[in-house]
Scaffold this motif. Structure first.
Motif, PDB file in Angstrom:
ATOM      1  N   ALA A 127     -84.502 -97.743  -6.138  1.00 21.70           N
ATOM      2  CA  ALA A 127     -83.462 -98.729  -5.817  1.00 21.70           C
ATOM      3  C   ALA A 127     -82.238 -98.543  -6.704  1.00 21.70           C
ATOM      4  O   ALA A 127     -81.101 -98.673  -6.253  1.00 21.70           O
ATOM      5  CB  ALA A 127     -84.034-100.139  -5.979  1.00 21.70           C
ATOM      6  N   LEU A 128     -82.477 -98.189  -7.948  1.00 22.27           N
ATOM      7  CA  LEU A 128     -81.336 -98.006  -8.854  1.00 22.27           C
ATOM      8  C   LEU A 128     -80.540 -96.733  -8.496  1.00 22.27           C
ATOM      9  O   LEU A 128     -79.321 -96.716  -8.642  1.00 22.27           O
ATOM     10  CB  LEU A 128     -81.795 -97.959 -10.312  1.00 22.27           C
ATOM     11  N   ILE A 158     -90.145-102.957 -18.122  1.00 24.22           N
ATOM     12  CA  ILE A 158     -90.348-102.360 -16.785  1.00 24.22           C
ATOM     13  C   ILE A 158     -88.989-101.961 -16.221  1.00 24.22           C
ATOM     14  O   ILE A 158     -88.793-100.850 -15.716  1.00 24.22           O
ATOM     15  CB  ILE A 158     -91.052-103.360 -15.833  1.00 24.22           C
ATOM     16  N   ALA A 159     -88.033-102.892 -16.337  1.00 17.66           N
ATOM     17  CA  ALA A 159     -86.693-102.634 -15.797  1.00 17.66           C
ATOM     18  C   ALA A 159     -86.034-101.469 -16.526  1.00 17.66           C
ATOM     19  O   ALA A 159     -85.363-100.633 -15.908  1.00 17.66           O
ATOM     20  CB  ALA A 159     -85.844-103.889 -15.918  1.00 17.66           C
ATOM     21  N   LEU A 193     -77.489 -99.317 -16.825  1.00 17.96           N
ATOM     22  CA  LEU A 193     -78.489 -99.758 -17.790  1.00 17.96           C
ATOM     23  C   LEU A 193     -78.392-101.270 -18.007  1.00 17.96           C
ATOM     24  O   LEU A 193     -79.413-101.968 -18.064  1.00 17.96           O
ATOM     25  CB  LEU A 193     -78.261 -99.020 -19.116  1.00 17.96           C
ATOM     26  N   VAL A 194     -77.159-101.759 -18.082  1.00 16.37           N
ATOM     27  CA  VAL A 194     -76.943-103.209 -18.243  1.00 16.37           C
ATOM     28  C   VAL A 194     -77.505-103.933 -17.010  1.00 16.37           C
ATOM     29  O   VAL A 194     -78.176-104.961 -17.128  1.00 16.37           O
ATOM     30  CB  VAL A 194     -75.436-103.529 -18.426  1.00 16.37           C
ATOM     31  N   PHE A 195     -77.241-103.364 -15.854  1.00 16.79           N
ATOM     32  CA  PHE A 195     -77.733-103.924 -14.590  1.00 16.79           C
ATOM     33  C   PHE A 195     -79.267-103.997 -14.612  1.00 16.79           C
ATOM     34  O   PHE A 195     -79.863-105.010 -14.236  1.00 16.79           O
ATOM     35  CB  PHE A 195     -77.239-103.047 -13.433  1.00 16.79           C
ATOM     36  N   VAL A 219     -81.548-107.339 -14.386  1.00 20.54           N
ATOM     37  CA  VAL A 219     -82.615-107.551 -13.394  1.00 20.54           C
ATOM     38  C   VAL A 219     -83.922-107.893 -14.113  1.00 20.54           C
ATOM     39  O   VAL A 219     -84.658-108.794 -13.708  1.00 20.54           O
ATOM     40  CB  VAL A 219     -82.789-106.299 -12.502  1.00 20.54           C
ATOM     41  N   GLY A 220     -84.178-107.176 -15.203  1.00 25.10           N
ATOM     42  CA  GLY A 220     -85.399-107.430 -15.982  1.00 25.10           C
ATOM     43  C   GLY A 220     -85.452-108.852 -16.497  1.00 25.10           C
ATOM     44  O   GLY A 220     -86.477-109.527 -16.376  1.00 25.10           O
TER      45      GLY A 220
END
Lengths: 387, 247
Positions: free
Chosen positions: A28-29, A316-317, A357-359, A363-364
């Motif tokens: 997805a990323l 995980i994220a 990475l911030v995204f 999400v995490g």
């Protein structure tokens, strides 16, 4: 971090589930990054536009030309420092899929208006003197293996009957702006103007496709734009003057509302990621109700319980995010090469990697929040009773 | 000395006064505990017996600061816990209570050593100090050689020993055992009870234990019976328990 071993142990508790979650997160990323890169490619012109530059196009449309004599009249308006003009050449090099933008430029002023395009002086001087000369961007030159001195044939079907124009590659330009466009190809306006086919001479001779002007100060942009459009109002060639960034944005919109499309798909990806990670965390927390209750019983604070759950979802994220960004970093140049001519160059910048990475972290955090708060609020007595 | 008449001298380690607990289920009010009094001195070993639903576990939860009473007070070592805020109670538990559960409730992904270390992660002890404490606790329960084993690699009795080590590692004021042998065979249950007795006799621990098993209950200094939320009798009167229950 004293709970490090517990966080990692919990993370790797269900390995297959972890791999599947990280895998779906990564894919997805990749998609999200790709969409962001495409969006960036379409908007790059807006971002790199000079704040002190205006673009004049025909009020009728971009494909309508204006007299080249407008240049001198525009230059006379107070606040205008330099004026140059361009034409779209629109030729084909060997094959249509080898697309790159070709501009007919005015060598006299082009360099003054676009100082960020850097051409070595000796190459530029050769180009100015050589009516059949051309300058290529470093990226395009590299793409086709061109070097200074090469003869470049370009077939043109846009102006009159099909004709192959031949150019001498006199120089190669680089850009000083990060993400700058090094894909253009410039040829001399004089050469173009003198060789316009007879069939279109009456409407194309001594014309410019658009004008670009550099201002003394960006503060003058509104006043100058208004002055130009007023000056040519009610003439045969009325103008529309706007800032370079507004022009670039309008140009990008010709391809449709790319931004909206990308935002829509991106939002779906974002919420899917939230659901996937959130679901994993919710299941994981539910499976560990008794363990969390015991932790609370022995004195682990509610805040620490929330931290444990959030740390796990963020891990995980992060794993998924880093993997996804690595995949995107490897795949995007390949995709970019494959779609050359169809899409603007796709570049994955360090800023975009950082944003990715911030995204991922965001999400995490968001996906771990609900299960985390649930675990935090869980009453030990009730949880132990359920065991 | 253990008393249930509310006439303690005020110097007991644990003092319970007029403790009531009512649950509301649907529109119905269920009174689980009714105005209990209890005094437990340091080093006492009390067993609570009673049929299911009599309020044994509720009493244990209240004494351990896991639940709050509807009425009454609990004072442990001078601290009145019934009016403490949630976060204060959490810190209090970490310092004063060691829990031993029937189902062991170890973290399956942590080794015996890591499970025992958990309560110490809440303290300011350094890594080496923690190690010393964990090794001592594991040696008390006789599992030094199994410290790197995961719960799934241990027998039920060994798992319960790890739980006991986790309960004593931070040297709490008292231990609460909820059916500590309920999931064990007789031999393992005997071993666990011997260990709990040793903690009381040798290490001076105060233990409050809930059990269904009269054999296990007989190992306690005193057995108190809870029936429908009321302490109705004390089995070892010779130890100084005053019968009654309802103040």
């Amino acid at each position: 971090m004293k709970f490090r071993s517990l966080i990692f142990a919990n993370l790797f508790r269900k390995k297959i589930r972890l791999i599947l979650t990280i895998g779906s997160f990564a894919i997805a990323l990749v998609l999200f990054t790709f969409l962001a890169v495409v969006n960036r490619a379409f908007n790059r012109g807006i971002d790199i536009a000079g704040a002190d530059r205006l673009v004049i196009v025909s009020r009728v449309g971009l494909m309508q030309v204006m007299p080249v004599s407008y240049g001198d009249q525009v230059r006379a308006i107070p606040g205008v420092k330099y004026v140059t003009h361009d034409h779209w050449f629109g030729g084909v090099y060997q094959d249509e899929k080898n697309f790159f933008p070709q501009f007919v430029i005015d060598p006299e002023n082009h360099r003054k208006v676009y100082p960020e395009f850097v051409v070595p002086d000796d190459q530029w001087n050769t180009f100015v003197k050589d009516q059949q000369g051309a300058i290529a961007g470093a990226k395009t030159a590299k793409r086709f293996g061109w070097k200074v001195g090469d003869r470049i044939p370009i077939k043109n079907t846009l102006y009159g009957p099909t004709k192959t124009w031949e150019f001498n590659l006199d120089g190669i330009y680089h850009t000083e702006k990060p993400d700058g466009d090094e894909g253009q190809f410039w040829l001399q306006w004089k050469n173009f103007d003198e060789n316009i086919p007879d069939s279109i001479k009456d409407r194309m001779k001594s014309t410019a496709g658009w004008y670009i002007l550099k201002l003394d100060s960006p503060d003058d942009s509104v006043r100058v734009a208004k002055a130009i459009d007023t000056k040519f109002a009610n003439s045969s060639y009325e103008t529309k003057t706007e800032t370079e960034s507004a022009f670039a944005a309008g140009f990008a919109k010709q391809f449709g509302n790319i931004e909206f499309l990308i935002l829509s798909v991106g939002s779906v990806v974002f919420f899917t990621l939230l659901l996937v990670t959130g679901n994993t965390m919710a299941i994981s927390v539910r499976e560990r109700t008794a363990e969390l209750a015991v932790l609370k019983a022995i004195g682990v604070t509610d805040g620490s319980i929330l931290f444990l759950v959030l740390a796990e979802s963020v891990m995980i994220a992060l794993f998924g995010g880093v993997l996804g960004l690595l995949l995107a970093w490897a795949a995007i140049p390949v995709i970019s090469a494959a779609v050359t001519g169809l899409l603007p160059p796709l570049l994955l910048s360090k800023t975009m990697l950082s944003l990715g990475l911030v995204f991922a972290v965001l999400v995490g955090v968001v996906s771990g929040l609900l299960p985390g708060i649930g675990a935090m609020r869980m009453r030990v007595v009730n949880a132990l009773r359920r065991v | 000395m253990i008393r249930v008449d509310g006439q303690g001298n005020g110097k007991s380690l644990i003092q319970v006064r007029g403790l009531s607990k009512t649950y509301r289920r649907g529109g119905e009010e269920i009174q689980v505990l009714q105005r209990l009094n209890l005094d437990v001195d340091k080093g006492d070993f009390v067993g609570f017996m009673g049929p299911s639903g009599s309020g044994k576990t509720t009493l244990l939860n209240l004494l351990g600061g896991l639940d709050v009473p509807t009425q009454g007070s609990i004072t442990v070592d001078g601290d009145e816990i019934t009016h403490m805020s949630g976060s204060k109670l959490t810190k209090w538990r970490a310092r004063h209570v060691g829990f031993i559960f029937q189902m062991y409730n170890l973290i399956p992904v942590l080794t015996a050593y890591q499970n025992v270390e958990l309560p110490l992660l809440l303290t300011k002890l350094s890594g080496s100090e923690r190690r010393k404490h964990v090794e001592t606790a594991l040696s008390v329960v006789g599992l030094t050689d199994r410290m790197n084993h995961y719960p799934r690699q241990l027998s039920g009795g060994q798992e319960q020993r790890v739980t006991i080590a986790r309960a004593i590692v931070s040297d709490p004021t008292f231990l609460l055992c909820d059916e500590p042998t309920g999931d064990l065979d007789r031999k393992s249950a005997d071993e666990i009870m011997a260990l709990i007795e040793e903690l009381v006799a040798k290490h001076g621990k105060t233990v409050l234990m809930v059990t269904h098993d009269p054999v296990v209950a007989a190992r306690a200094h005193t057995t108190l019976h809870l029936e429908k939320g009321v302490l109705v009798e004390a089995s070892k009167v010779e130890q100084g328990v005053v019968a009654g229950g309802v103040a």
